[in-house]
Design a protein around this motif. Structure first.
Motif, PDB file in Angstrom:
ATOM      1  N   PHE A 133      -1.596   1.486 -55.749  1.00  0.00           N
ATOM      2  CA  PHE A 133      -2.554   2.582 -55.607  1.00  0.00           C
ATOM      3  C   PHE A 133      -2.102   3.542 -54.514  1.00  0.00           C
ATOM      4  N   ASN A 134      -2.458   4.789 -54.677  1.00  0.00           N
ATOM      5  CA  ASN A 134      -2.229   5.807 -53.661  1.00  0.00           C
ATOM      6  C   ASN A 134      -3.534   6.588 -53.457  1.00  0.00           C
ATOM      7  N   PRO A 135      -4.109   6.590 -52.244  1.00  0.00           N
ATOM      8  CA  PRO A 135      -3.627   5.882 -51.055  1.00  0.00           C
ATOM      9  C   PRO A 135      -3.766   4.369 -51.211  1.00  0.00           C
ATOM     10  N   ASP A 136      -2.990   3.625 -50.438  1.00  0.00           N
ATOM     11  CA  ASP A 136      -3.018   2.163 -50.564  1.00  0.00           C
ATOM     12  C   ASP A 136      -4.074   1.519 -49.690  1.00  0.00           C
ATOM     13  N   ARG A 137      -4.806   2.360 -48.930  1.00  0.00           N
ATOM     14  CA  ARG A 137      -5.911   1.819 -48.135  1.00  0.00           C
ATOM     15  C   ARG A 137      -6.937   2.924 -47.896  1.00  0.00           C
ATOM     16  N   VAL A 138      -8.186   2.524 -47.763  1.00  0.00           N
ATOM     17  CA  VAL A 138      -9.278   3.468 -47.493  1.00  0.00           C
ATOM     18  C   VAL A 138     -10.166   2.880 -46.408  1.00  0.00           C
ATOM     19  N   ALA A 139     -11.039   3.689 -45.873  1.00  0.00           N
ATOM     20  CA  ALA A 139     -11.949   3.223 -44.821  1.00  0.00           C
ATOM     21  C   ALA A 139     -12.842   2.105 -45.342  1.00  0.00           C
ATOM     22  N   VAL A 140     -13.137   1.152 -44.470  1.00  0.00           N
ATOM     23  CA  VAL A 140     -14.026   0.046 -44.827  1.00  0.00           C
ATOM     24  C   VAL A 140     -15.270   0.099 -43.944  1.00  0.00           C
ATOM     25  N   TYR A 141     -16.347  -0.507 -44.442  1.00  0.00           N
ATOM     26  CA  TYR A 141     -17.636  -0.442 -43.752  1.00  0.00           C
ATOM     27  C   TYR A 141     -18.283  -1.818 -43.752  1.00  0.00           C
ATOM     28  N   CYS A 142     -19.324  -1.943 -42.952  1.00  0.00           N
ATOM     29  CA  CYS A 142     -20.171  -3.131 -42.944  1.00  0.00           C
ATOM     30  C   CYS A 142     -19.445  -4.336 -42.345  1.00  0.00           C
ATOM     31  N   LYS A 143     -20.178  -5.427 -42.195  1.00  0.00           N
ATOM     32  CA  LYS A 143     -19.612  -6.669 -41.690  1.00  0.00           C
ATOM     33  C   LYS A 143     -18.641  -7.274 -42.688  1.00  0.00           C
ATOM     34  N   CYS A 144     -18.830  -6.933 -43.967  1.00  0.00           N
ATOM     35  CA  CYS A 144     -17.953  -7.474 -45.011  1.00  0.00           C
ATOM     36  C   CYS A 144     -16.634  -6.720 -45.114  1.00  0.00           C
ATOM     37  N   GLU A 145     -16.538  -5.601 -44.394  1.00  0.00           N
ATOM     38  CA  GLU A 145     -15.320  -4.793 -44.355  1.00  0.00           C
ATOM     39  C   GLU A 145     -14.829  -4.433 -45.756  1.00  0.00           C
ATOM     40  N   MET A 146     -15.731  -3.843 -46.530  1.00  0.00           N
ATOM     41  CA  MET A 146     -15.400  -3.413 -47.882  1.00  0.00           C
ATOM     42  C   MET A 146     -15.433  -1.893 -47.962  1.00  0.00           C
ATOM     43  N   PRO A 147     -14.588  -1.305 -48.827  1.00  0.00           N
ATOM     44  CA  PRO A 147     -14.682   0.147 -49.044  1.00  0.00           C
ATOM     45  C   PRO A 147     -16.041   0.503 -49.624  1.00  0.00           C
ATOM     46  N   TYR A 148     -16.405   1.758 -49.492  1.00  0.00           N
ATOM     47  CA  TYR A 148     -17.723   2.221 -49.915  1.00  0.00           C
ATOM     48  C   TYR A 148     -17.846   2.265 -51.433  1.00  0.00           C
ATOM     49  N   ASN A 149     -18.913   1.680 -51.936  1.00  0.00           N
ATOM     50  CA  ASN A 149     -19.264   1.762 -53.354  1.00  0.00           C
ATOM     51  C   ASN A 149     -20.510   2.646 -53.463  1.00  0.00           C
ATOM     52  N   PRO A 150     -20.395   3.839 -54.059  1.00  0.00           N
ATOM     53  CA  PRO A 150     -21.541   4.759 -54.087  1.00  0.00           C
ATOM     54  C   PRO A 150     -22.722   4.255 -54.901  1.00  0.00           C
ATOM     55  N   ASP A 151     -22.547   3.166 -55.646  1.00  0.00           N
ATOM     56  CA  ASP A 151     -23.666   2.602 -56.404  1.00  0.00           C
ATOM     57  C   ASP A 151     -24.573   1.735 -55.529  1.00  0.00           C
ATOM     58  N   LEU A 153     -26.797   0.462 -52.224  1.00  0.00           N
ATOM     59  CA  LEU A 153     -27.633   0.931 -51.132  1.00  0.00           C
ATOM     60  C   LEU A 153     -27.021   0.472 -49.816  1.00  0.00           C
ATOM     61  N   MET A 154     -26.983   1.387 -48.834  1.00  0.00           N
ATOM     62  CA  MET A 154     -26.491   1.037 -47.503  1.00  0.00           C
ATOM     63  C   MET A 154     -27.372   1.722 -46.459  1.00  0.00           C
ATOM     64  N   VAL A 155     -27.394   1.165 -45.260  1.00  0.00           N
ATOM     65  CA  VAL A 155     -28.182   1.738 -44.170  1.00  0.00           C
ATOM     66  C   VAL A 155     -27.242   1.991 -42.994  1.00  0.00           C
ATOM     67  N   GLN A 156     -27.457   3.111 -42.300  1.00  0.00           N
ATOM     68  CA  GLN A 156     -26.560   3.506 -41.217  1.00  0.00           C
ATOM     69  C   GLN A 156     -27.123   3.148 -39.851  1.00  0.00           C
ATOM     70  N   CYS A 157     -26.275   2.573 -39.002  1.00  0.00           N
ATOM     71  CA  CYS A 157     -26.653   2.250 -37.631  1.00  0.00           C
ATOM     72  C   CYS A 157     -26.719   3.535 -36.817  1.00  0.00           C
ATOM     73  N   GLU A 158     -27.802   3.715 -36.053  1.00  0.00           N
ATOM     74  CA  GLU A 158     -27.961   4.916 -35.226  1.00  0.00           C
ATOM     75  C   GLU A 158     -27.096   4.868 -33.973  1.00  0.00           C
ATOM     76  N   GLY A 159     -26.521   3.689 -33.682  1.00  0.00           N
ATOM     77  CA  GLY A 159     -25.671   3.571 -32.512  1.00  0.00           C
ATOM     78  C   GLY A 159     -24.216   3.876 -32.806  1.00  0.00           C
ATOM     79  N   CYS A 160     -23.596   3.087 -33.681  1.00  0.00           N
ATOM     80  CA  CYS A 160     -22.168   3.229 -33.965  1.00  0.00           C
ATOM     81  C   CYS A 160     -21.877   4.065 -35.206  1.00  0.00           C
ATOM     82  N   SER A 161     -22.930   4.398 -35.983  1.00  0.00           N
ATOM     83  CA  SER A 161     -22.825   5.212 -37.210  1.00  0.00           C
ATOM     84  C   SER A 161     -22.133   4.482 -38.356  1.00  0.00           C
ATOM     85  N   ASP A 162     -21.900   3.189 -38.222  1.00  0.00           N
ATOM     86  CA  ASP A 162     -21.327   2.422 -39.338  1.00  0.00           C
ATOM     87  C   ASP A 162     -22.413   2.186 -40.390  1.00  0.00           C
TER      88      ASP A 162
END
Length: 216
Positions: A133-151, A153-162
């Motif tokens: 794949f190109n790119p071969d890596r993308v940003a990861v989120y959450c404690k599970c360190e997974m790329p974002y799936n737009p399907d 639901l996620m909630v954003q931390c007001e401190g670190c913005s993760d």
């Protein structure tokens, strides 16, 4: 003696009569699958050709692969409408076109108010031979360190913005939707202190919650 090839005409556009849609190079289309039980193929039109009489119209296409068609298969972070732009080129009859569609950039897709049947998104190019794949890596989120799936639901931390999946922070989706504020485990002590020090009559912005795309 070899028979000379019949001359071909390059067309600027073509109207697919069964669906009454006009296509041109650069358009994305849905194409009839080899098996009726499979979803329509997604392709980008590179060129349109016909014979000298304007008949027997062929389209040069570049295929988009669905995650399940890739070597690695579908993974948890792949969206239901995600496709990969492949290096697989082909020539198909224009009669196999079922309709037009739109393949959005990942950023544009996440900003849609509603997602229709003809909406897809692409964030990777895919090598059909190597499975790379190109790119071969993308940003990861959450404690599970997974790329974002737009399907999802996620909630954003007001401190670190993760961003966090409710299930990864021991929370139900319903609880996440009712949040006024959210601080992750790492930011919770500092965040709670900030809230306590705020004026009681001041208005705070609600916790940011990213819900599933709405389908038309």
């Amino acid at each position: 003696m070899a028979k000379p090839k019949a001359p071909k005409r390059t067309l600027d556009s073509y109207t697919v009569k069964p669906v009454n849609k006009t296509i041109k190079p650069g358009d994305c289309v849905l194409m009839r699958p080899s098996e009726p039980s499979k979803p329509s193929y997604v392709a980008k039109i590179e060129k349109i050709e016909s014979d000298a009489r304007g008949a027997n119209v062929k389209v040069h296409v570049r295929w988009y692969y669905r995650p399940e068609e890739s070597i690695g298969g579908r993974r948890q972070f792949h969206g239901s409408k995600e496709v990969f732009l492949s290096d697989h080129f082909d020539i198909q009859s224009a009669d196999t076109i079922e309709g037009k569609c739109t393949v959005h950039s990942f950023k544009s897709y996440t900003k849609l108010d509603a997602v229709g049947n003809e909406d897809f998104f692409c964030r990777f190019e895919y090598n059909s031979s190597s499975g790379a794949f190109n790119p071969d890596r993308v940003a990861v989120y959450c404690k599970c360190e997974m790329p974002y799936n737009p399907d999802d639901l996620m909630v954003q931390c007001e401190g670190c913005s993760d961003w966090f999946h409710p299930t990864c922070i021991n929370m139900t989706a319903e609880e996440a939707k009712r949040l006024d504020h959210f601080f992750c485990e790492s930011c919770s002590t500092e965040g709670q202190q900030k809230l306590q020090n705020s004026h009681s009559n001041s208005r705070h912005s609600d916790a940011k919650v990213d819900t599933k795309r709405r389908r038309r």
